[in-house]
Design a protein around this motif. Structure first.
Motif, mmCIF file in Angstrom:
data_model
loop_
_atom_site.group_PDB
_atom_site.id
_atom_site.type_symbol
_atom_site.label_atom_id
_atom_site.label_comp_id
_atom_site.label_asym_id
_atom_site.label_seq_id
_atom_site.Cartn_x
_atom_site.Cartn_y
_atom_site.Cartn_z
ATOM 1 N N ASP A 1 -13.897 -10.566 16.257
ATOM 2 C CA ASP A 1 -13.803 -10.593 17.719
ATOM 3 C C ASP A 1 -13.028 -9.354 18.163
ATOM 4 O O ASP A 1 -11.797 -9.314 18.094
ATOM 5 C CB ASP A 1 -13.100 -11.867 18.200
ATOM 6 C CG ASP A 1 -13.258 -12.085 19.696
ATOM 7 O OD1 ASP A 1 -13.202 -11.083 20.442
ATOM 8 O OD2 ASP A 1 -13.439 -13.240 20.114
ATOM 9 N N ARG B 1 3.194 -3.288 23.190
ATOM 10 C CA ARG B 1 4.123 -3.581 24.285
ATOM 11 C C ARG B 1 5.364 -4.297 23.785
ATOM 12 O O ARG B 1 6.466 -4.051 24.266
ATOM 13 C CB ARG B 1 3.414 -4.416 25.352
ATOM 14 C CG ARG B 1 2.341 -3.624 26.102
ATOM 15 C CD ARG B 1 1.605 -4.475 27.103
ATOM 16 N NE ARG B 1 0.647 -3.662 27.873
ATOM 17 C CZ ARG B 1 -0.230 -4.154 28.706
ATOM 18 N NH1 ARG B 1 -0.300 -5.470 28.903
ATOM 19 N NH2 ARG B 1 -1.059 -3.356 29.379
ATOM 20 N N ILE C 1 -2.592 -4.526 21.762
ATOM 21 C CA ILE C 1 -1.850 -4.238 22.989
ATOM 22 C C ILE C 1 -0.531 -5.008 23.009
ATOM 23 O O ILE C 1 0.521 -4.475 23.389
ATOM 24 C CB ILE C 1 -2.708 -4.590 24.221
ATOM 25 C CG1 ILE C 1 -3.898 -3.629 24.317
ATOM 26 C CG2 ILE C 1 -1.871 -4.548 25.503
ATOM 27 C CD1 ILE C 1 -4.913 -4.018 25.377
ATOM 28 N N TYR C 2 -0.587 -6.281 22.575
ATOM 29 C CA TYR C 2 0.631 -7.081 22.532
ATOM 30 C C TYR C 2 1.662 -6.443 21.601
ATOM 31 O O TYR C 2 2.845 -6.327 21.937
ATOM 32 C CB TYR C 2 0.326 -8.505 22.065
ATOM 33 C CG TYR C 2 1.573 -9.286 21.701
ATOM 34 C CD1 TYR C 2 2.382 -9.840 22.698
ATOM 35 C CD2 TYR C 2 1.970 -9.423 20.369
ATOM 36 C CE1 TYR C 2 3.545 -10.524 22.368
ATOM 37 C CE2 TYR C 2 3.124 -10.102 20.038
ATOM 38 C CZ TYR C 2 3.905 -10.645 21.034
ATOM 39 O OH TYR C 2 5.061 -11.310 20.712
ATOM 40 N N SER D 1 -12.484 -8.049 21.064
ATOM 41 C CA SER D 1 -11.602 -8.204 22.225
ATOM 42 C C SER D 1 -10.277 -8.837 21.823
ATOM 43 O O SER D 1 -9.201 -8.442 22.311
ATOM 44 C CB SER D 1 -12.286 -9.049 23.307
ATOM 45 O OG SER D 1 -12.528 -10.367 22.847
ATOM 46 N N LEU D 2 -10.300 -9.819 20.909
ATOM 47 C CA LEU D 2 -9.063 -10.440 20.440
ATOM 48 C C LEU D 2 -8.215 -9.450 19.651
ATOM 49 O O LEU D 2 -6.983 -9.416 19.784
ATOM 50 C CB LEU D 2 -9.369 -11.667 19.581
ATOM 51 C CG LEU D 2 -9.905 -12.909 20.303
ATOM 52 C CD1 LEU D 2 -10.117 -14.043 19.316
ATOM 53 C CD2 LEU D 2 -8.960 -13.349 21.411
ATOM 54 N N GLU D 3 -8.874 -8.647 18.811
ATOM 55 C CA GLU D 3 -8.147 -7.650 18.031
ATOM 56 C C GLU D 3 -7.474 -6.641 18.955
ATOM 57 O O GLU D 3 -6.326 -6.230 18.731
ATOM 58 C CB GLU D 3 -9.104 -6.932 17.069
ATOM 59 C CG GLU D 3 -9.744 -7.825 16.012
ATOM 60 C CD GLU D 3 -8.744 -8.335 14.984
ATOM 61 O OE1 GLU D 3 -7.642 -7.767 14.882
ATOM 62 O OE2 GLU D 3 -9.064 -9.307 14.287
ATOM 63 N N LEU D 4 -8.185 -6.233 20.003
ATOM 64 C CA LEU D 4 -7.628 -5.271 20.947
ATOM 65 C C LEU D 4 -6.457 -5.882 21.705
ATOM 66 O O LEU D 4 -5.421 -5.225 21.903
ATOM 67 C CB LEU D 4 -8.710 -4.814 21.924
ATOM 68 C CG LEU D 4 -8.287 -3.743 22.942
ATOM 69 C CD1 LEU D 4 -7.778 -2.500 22.235
ATOM 70 C CD2 LEU D 4 -9.462 -3.394 23.855
ATOM 71 N N GLN D 5 -6.581 -7.126 22.124
ATOM 72 C CA GLN D 5 -5.488 -7.792 22.829
ATOM 73 C C GLN D 5 -4.260 -7.929 21.932
ATOM 74 O O GLN D 5 -3.128 -7.763 22.395
ATOM 75 C CB GLN D 5 -5.952 -9.167 23.313
ATOM 76 C CG GLN D 5 -6.948 -9.108 24.457
ATOM 77 C CD GLN D 5 -7.497 -10.472 24.825
ATOM 78 O OE1 GLN D 5 -6.900 -11.492 24.525
ATOM 79 N NE2 GLN D 5 -8.652 -10.489 25.464
ATOM 80 N N ALA D 6 -4.485 -8.239 20.667
ATOM 81 C CA ALA D 6 -3.371 -8.346 19.725
ATOM 82 C C ALA D 6 -2.686 -6.998 19.549
ATOM 83 O O ALA D 6 -1.457 -6.914 19.478
ATOM 84 C CB ALA D 6 -3.871 -8.875 18.371
#
Length: 211
Positions: free
Chosen positions: A194, A207, A203-204, A196-201
């Motif tokens: 996934d 940050r 980014i988290y 999108s999930l990898e990218l969100q992780a």
């Protein structure tokens, strides 16, 4: 890989990576390598490497490390590098087109041999020299091209239906790029990617590190 050896999925995912880096060491003329050297090259903890290798028995010698050519041959056999695996791509959108263009050119034993898409003409077409057919011909062409695995880049609403057809056909595994958590029997291997999930992780993590 011998069927009686139970390998954790996380370890199994690292095996091709070990093979790639061992090829690099062999190309550099190295005859032996330590777990620490592998760790520094691969950015993987050396304890993890030793634990992964331990599933396969004594692959190295204390005080000597690992014989590069022996490990290279071992992982080549373990990963069945001498046996070609035909793959079917189902869904030729933006991601599917990119996969057809790439087509695992660095992995000579893995190749997309056929693809399926709802926009394909009735008589079929070709994209990057790969034949593309309508999904209605999945059962027929999957068998004709001797595909074993499938890559799914279809819409979420059709993902499970296509999966059920692949299960009924006896496909051995699915690489799932859809956001759907597919239901498959224990006899079929499934890996989910996934993006999108990898990218969100990622980014988290970025940050969180800044904070």
């Amino acid at each position: 890989m011998k069927p009686e050896i139970k390998i954790p999925q996380a370890t199994a995912k690292r095996l091709p990576l070990y093979y790639r880096f061992l090829q690099n060491f062999a190309n550099e003329g190295k005859k032996r390598v330590s777990s620490q050297e592998l760790s520094e090259a691969m950015k993987i903890d050396s304890a993890t490497i030793r634990r992964d290798f331990s599933y396969f028995g004594a692959l190295g010698k204390k005080g000597y490390g690992y014989d590069v050519n022996y490990l290279l041959e071992f992982f080549r056999r373990t990963l069945n590098q001498d046996e070609a695996t035909n793959v079917a791509l189902i869904g030729v959108g933006n991601l599917g087109n990119a996969l057809l263009k790439y087509n695992f050119h660095k992995n000579q034993n893995t190749k997309i041999v056929v693809a399926f898409d709802t926009k394909a003409p009735d008589e079929g077409t070709t994209i990057n020299d790969i034949p593309v057919f309508r999904p209605e011909r999945l059962e027929e062409k999957f068998k004709e091209y001797q595909a074993e695995l499938a890559i799914l880049t279809v819409s979420a609403r059709s993902a499970q239906d296509v999966t059920d057809r692949l299960v009924a056909m006896g496909a051995k595994g699915i690489l799932n790029f859809t956001p759907v958590r597919l239901s498959v029997p224990d006899s079929m291997k499934l890996m989910n990617i996934d993006l999108s999930l990898e990218l969100q992780a990622l980014i988290y993590l970025i940050r969180n590190n800044q904070e």
